[in-house]
Design a protein around this motif. Sequence first.
Motif, PDB file in Angstrom:
ATOM      1  N   LEU A  84       0.831  -1.204   0.000  1.00 10.70           N
ATOM      2  CA  LEU A  84       0.000   0.000   0.000  1.00 10.70           C
ATOM      3  C   LEU A  84       0.866   1.254   0.000  1.00 10.70           C
ATOM      4  O   LEU A  84       0.560   2.233  -0.690  1.00 10.70           O
ATOM      5  CB  LEU A  84      -0.924  -0.005   1.223  1.00 10.70           C
ATOM      6  CG  LEU A  84      -2.022  -1.077   1.237  1.00 10.70           C
ATOM      7  CD1 LEU A  84      -2.723  -1.089   2.591  1.00 10.70           C
ATOM      8  CD2 LEU A  84      -3.028  -0.824   0.125  1.00 10.70           C
ATOM      9  N   LEU A  85       1.954   1.214   0.769  1.00  7.07           N
ATOM     10  CA  LEU A  85       2.841   2.370   0.813  1.00  7.07           C
ATOM     11  C   LEU A  85       3.493   2.611  -0.540  1.00  7.07           C
ATOM     12  O   LEU A  85       3.533   3.759  -1.018  1.00  7.07           O
ATOM     13  CB  LEU A  85       3.916   2.175   1.883  1.00  7.07           C
ATOM     14  CG  LEU A  85       4.976   3.283   1.955  1.00  7.07           C
ATOM     15  CD1 LEU A  85       4.330   4.641   2.215  1.00  7.07           C
ATOM     16  CD2 LEU A  85       6.012   2.962   3.026  1.00  7.07           C
ATOM     17  N   LEU A  86       3.991   1.560  -1.187  1.00  5.42           N
ATOM     18  CA  LEU A  86       4.618   1.748  -2.491  1.00  5.42           C
ATOM     19  C   LEU A  86       3.591   2.213  -3.522  1.00  5.42           C
ATOM     20  O   LEU A  86       3.914   3.002  -4.418  1.00  5.42           O
ATOM     21  CB  LEU A  86       5.306   0.470  -2.960  1.00  5.42           C
ATOM     22  CG  LEU A  86       6.179   0.628  -4.207  1.00  5.42           C
ATOM     23  CD1 LEU A  86       7.282   1.655  -3.974  1.00  5.42           C
ATOM     24  CD2 LEU A  86       6.791  -0.708  -4.625  1.00  5.42           C
ATOM     25  N   GLY A  87       2.361   1.741  -3.400  1.00 13.63           N
ATOM     26  CA  GLY A  87       1.311   2.234  -4.286  1.00 13.63           C
ATOM     27  C   GLY A  87       1.068   3.721  -4.101  1.00 13.63           C
ATOM     28  O   GLY A  87       0.912   4.465  -5.070  1.00 13.63           O
ATOM     29  N   ALA A  88       1.050   4.172  -2.837  1.00 12.73           N
ATOM     30  CA  ALA A  88       0.848   5.604  -2.562  1.00 12.73           C
ATOM     31  C   ALA A  88       2.041   6.418  -3.063  1.00 12.73           C
ATOM     32  O   ALA A  88       1.876   7.529  -3.584  1.00 12.73           O
ATOM     33  CB  ALA A  88       0.646   5.829  -1.064  1.00 12.73           C
ATOM     34  N   ILE A  89       3.247   5.874  -2.923  1.00 16.50           N
ATOM     35  CA  ILE A  89       4.438   6.552  -3.436  1.00 16.50           C
ATOM     36  C   ILE A  89       4.357   6.661  -4.957  1.00 16.50           C
ATOM     37  O   ILE A  89       4.686   7.696  -5.548  1.00 16.50           O
ATOM     38  CB  ILE A  89       5.711   5.803  -3.002  1.00 16.50           C
ATOM     39  CG1 ILE A  89       5.932   5.979  -1.496  1.00 16.50           C
ATOM     40  CG2 ILE A  89       6.929   6.298  -3.783  1.00 16.50           C
ATOM     41  CD1 ILE A  89       7.062   5.135  -0.932  1.00 16.50           C
ATOM     42  N   GLY A  90       3.902   5.582  -5.613  1.00 16.57           N
ATOM     43  CA  GLY A  90       3.726   5.616  -7.058  1.00 16.57           C
ATOM     44  C   GLY A  90       2.714   6.648  -7.491  1.00 16.57           C
ATOM     45  O   GLY A  90       2.840   7.253  -8.565  1.00 16.57           O
ATOM     46  N   LEU A  91       1.716   6.907  -6.633  1.00 14.99           N
ATOM     47  CA  LEU A  91       0.704   7.915  -6.943  1.00 14.99           C
ATOM     48  C   LEU A  91       1.293   9.324  -6.895  1.00 14.99           C
ATOM     49  O   LEU A  91       0.779  10.246  -7.522  1.00 14.99           O
ATOM     50  CB  LEU A  91      -0.454   7.789  -5.946  1.00 14.99           C
ATOM     51  CG  LEU A  91      -1.789   8.437  -6.287  1.00 14.99           C
ATOM     52  CD1 LEU A  91      -2.282   8.005  -7.659  1.00 14.99           C
ATOM     53  CD2 LEU A  91      -2.824   8.082  -5.227  1.00 14.99           C
ATOM     54  N   TRP A  92       2.381   9.483  -6.163  1.00 17.67           N
ATOM     55  CA  TRP A  92       3.077  10.769  -6.107  1.00 17.67           C
ATOM     56  C   TRP A  92       4.117  10.895  -7.222  1.00 17.67           C
ATOM     57  O   TRP A  92       4.213  11.927  -7.880  1.00 17.67           O
ATOM     58  CB  TRP A  92       3.786  10.936  -4.761  1.00 17.67           C
ATOM     59  CG  TRP A  92       2.937  11.516  -3.686  1.00 17.67           C
ATOM     60  CD1 TRP A  92       2.141  10.835  -2.808  1.00 17.67           C
ATOM     61  CD2 TRP A  92       2.791  12.903  -3.348  1.00 17.67           C
ATOM     62  NE1 TRP A  92       1.520  11.707  -1.942  1.00 17.67           N
ATOM     63  CE2 TRP A  92       1.903  12.977  -2.255  1.00 17.67           C
ATOM     64  CE3 TRP A  92       3.327  14.075  -3.861  1.00 17.67           C
ATOM     65  CZ2 TRP A  92       1.537  14.188  -1.671  1.00 17.67           C
ATOM     66  CZ3 TRP A  92       2.976  15.290  -3.282  1.00 17.67           C
ATOM     67  CH2 TRP A  92       2.086  15.341  -2.199  1.00 17.67           C
ATOM     68  N   LEU A  93       4.917   9.851  -7.414  1.00 11.20           N
ATOM     69  CA  LEU A  93       6.084   9.951  -8.292  1.00 11.20           C
ATOM     70  C   LEU A  93       5.832   9.493  -9.719  1.00 11.20           C
ATOM     71  O   LEU A  93       6.597   9.854 -10.621  1.00 11.20           O
ATOM     72  CB  LEU A  93       7.246   9.131  -7.710  1.00 11.20           C
ATOM     73  CG  LEU A  93       7.752   9.537  -6.322  1.00 11.20           C
ATOM     74  CD1 LEU A  93       8.922   8.654  -5.924  1.00 11.20           C
ATOM     75  CD2 LEU A  93       8.147  11.006  -6.288  1.00 11.20           C
ATOM     76  N   GLY A  94       4.798   8.687  -9.926  1.00  8.36           N
ATOM     77  CA  GLY A  94       4.611   8.088 -11.240  1.00  8.36           C
ATOM     78  C   GLY A  94       5.403   6.792 -11.355  1.00  8.36           C
ATOM     79  O   GLY A  94       6.335   6.544 -10.597  1.00  8.36           O
ATOM     80  N   TRP A  95       5.050   5.981 -12.339  1.00  6.13           N
ATOM     81  CA  TRP A  95       5.670   4.661 -12.457  1.00  6.13           C
ATOM     82  C   TRP A  95       7.138   4.744 -12.868  1.00  6.13           C
ATOM     83  O   TRP A  95       7.934   3.853 -12.538  1.00  6.13           O
ATOM     84  CB  TRP A  95       4.906   3.812 -13.477  1.00  6.13           C
ATOM     85  CG  TRP A  95       4.960   4.346 -14.889  1.00  6.13           C
ATOM     86  CD1 TRP A  95       4.095   5.211 -15.475  1.00  6.13           C
ATOM     87  CD2 TRP A  95       5.941   4.033 -15.885  1.00  6.13           C
ATOM     88  NE1 TRP A  95       4.461   5.468 -16.777  1.00  6.13           N
ATOM     89  CE2 TRP A  95       5.592   4.756 -17.054  1.00  6.13           C
ATOM     90  CE3 TRP A  95       7.073   3.214 -15.906  1.00  6.13           C
ATOM     91  CZ2 TRP A  95       6.346   4.691 -18.220  1.00  6.13           C
ATOM     92  CZ3 TRP A  95       7.819   3.144 -17.070  1.00  6.13           C
ATOM     93  CH2 TRP A  95       7.454   3.875 -18.219  1.00  6.13           C
ATOM     94  N   GLN A  96       7.539   5.814 -13.550  1.00  7.58           N
ATOM     95  CA  GLN A  96       8.892   5.887 -14.074  1.00  7.58           C
ATOM     96  C   GLN A  96       9.962   5.894 -12.982  1.00  7.58           C
ATOM     97  O   GLN A  96      11.078   5.400 -13.196  1.00  7.58           O
ATOM     98  CB  GLN A  96       9.058   7.133 -14.951  1.00  7.58           C
ATOM     99  CG  GLN A  96       8.174   7.154 -16.188  1.00  7.58           C
ATOM    100  CD  GLN A  96       6.843   7.857 -15.942  1.00  7.58           C
ATOM    101  OE1 GLN A  96       6.357   7.920 -14.809  1.00  7.58           O
ATOM    102  NE2 GLN A  96       6.258   8.401 -17.003  1.00  7.58           N
ATOM    103  N   LEU A  97       9.657   6.462 -11.819  1.00  7.84           N
ATOM    104  CA  LEU A  97      10.654   6.595 -10.766  1.00  7.84           C
ATOM    105  C   LEU A  97      10.602   5.478  -9.727  1.00  7.84           C
ATOM    106  O   LEU A  97      11.469   5.409  -8.851  1.00  7.84           O
ATOM    107  CB  LEU A  97      10.489   7.951 -10.059  1.00  7.84           C
ATOM    108  CG  LEU A  97      10.857   9.178 -10.898  1.00  7.84           C
ATOM    109  CD1 LEU A  97      10.571  10.456 -10.124  1.00  7.84           C
ATOM    110  CD2 LEU A  97      12.319   9.130 -11.318  1.00  7.84           C
ATOM    111  N   LEU A  98       9.617   4.594  -9.826  1.00  6.30           N
ATOM    112  CA  LEU A  98       9.518   3.510  -8.844  1.00  6.30           C
ATOM    113  C   LEU A  98      10.733   2.584  -8.856  1.00  6.30           C
ATOM    114  O   LEU A  98      11.207   2.176  -7.782  1.00  6.30           O
ATOM    115  CB  LEU A  98       8.238   2.706  -9.066  1.00  6.30           C
ATOM    116  CG  LEU A  98       6.932   3.372  -8.606  1.00  6.30           C
ATOM    117  CD1 LEU A  98       5.764   2.419  -8.787  1.00  6.30           C
ATOM    118  CD2 LEU A  98       7.026   3.813  -7.153  1.00  6.30           C
TER     119      LEU A  98
END
Length: 254
Positions: free
Chosen positions: A189-203
Amino acid sequence: MFSPLLHHPVIAPIAAAILGAILGSFIAALVGRWPQGRSVLTGRSACDSCGVTLRPWQLVPIISYLVLQGRCAACGGKIGRDALLVELVAAAIGGLALALHPGWPGVAIAAFGWLLLPLAWLDFRHYWLPHPLTLALAIGGLIAASAGIPPDWASRLIGAVTGFGMLSIIAFAYRAFRGREGLGGGDPLLLGAIGLWLGWQLLPLVLMIASGAGLVIALVLQRRGVALTSATRFPLGTLMAAAAWPVALLFALP
């Protein structure tokens, strides 16, 4: 009205650092009280040693700790450094964000850091990523997107699905092959929320930094004689949060 001030090279970072220290005081109270089942919204702050209610001048972020030399003014008992560290980190988040990214993009990056901070600290101290805080982080990402802060909506939504999906698949595979949990339920869930901020390119960069930091920590612990086994727990949420904010600061905006 605020836009010129947000672009000022001196006023904006200083104001953001002061605001960060104030928010850091609240975050420190949150991460200190919540695991104990105490509300951060009710009850006045008191000394953990003698129970004396703290006066306003004893609650000034950073300054009160330094003036009192880390001790209670009433009983002389030592005050834990966690609150000071959280306040310093929160102040640094605000100051750096507005120094490197003047204007509303800097405000967004600061908010991202302030929302990550309690999650990182609770996972570090208690291996716990409360869902309400992760939800607040995700909502913050949606607000930033609505305000037109890069990246675009598509990148953010793909990042949310990808982040949650990747760690969920890893957790499922580990549980299937090893017969026990390998990741906490809050990590995807945390990584999903981070992806919602940064976009998939920076994951991938976030995961690479977090994994590298975890490896370095493991090597240091081994050198110090700490026995590490497959059951040894690492606060992955803390590592991801600690990686995500510098990535946002340095790479998220064009």
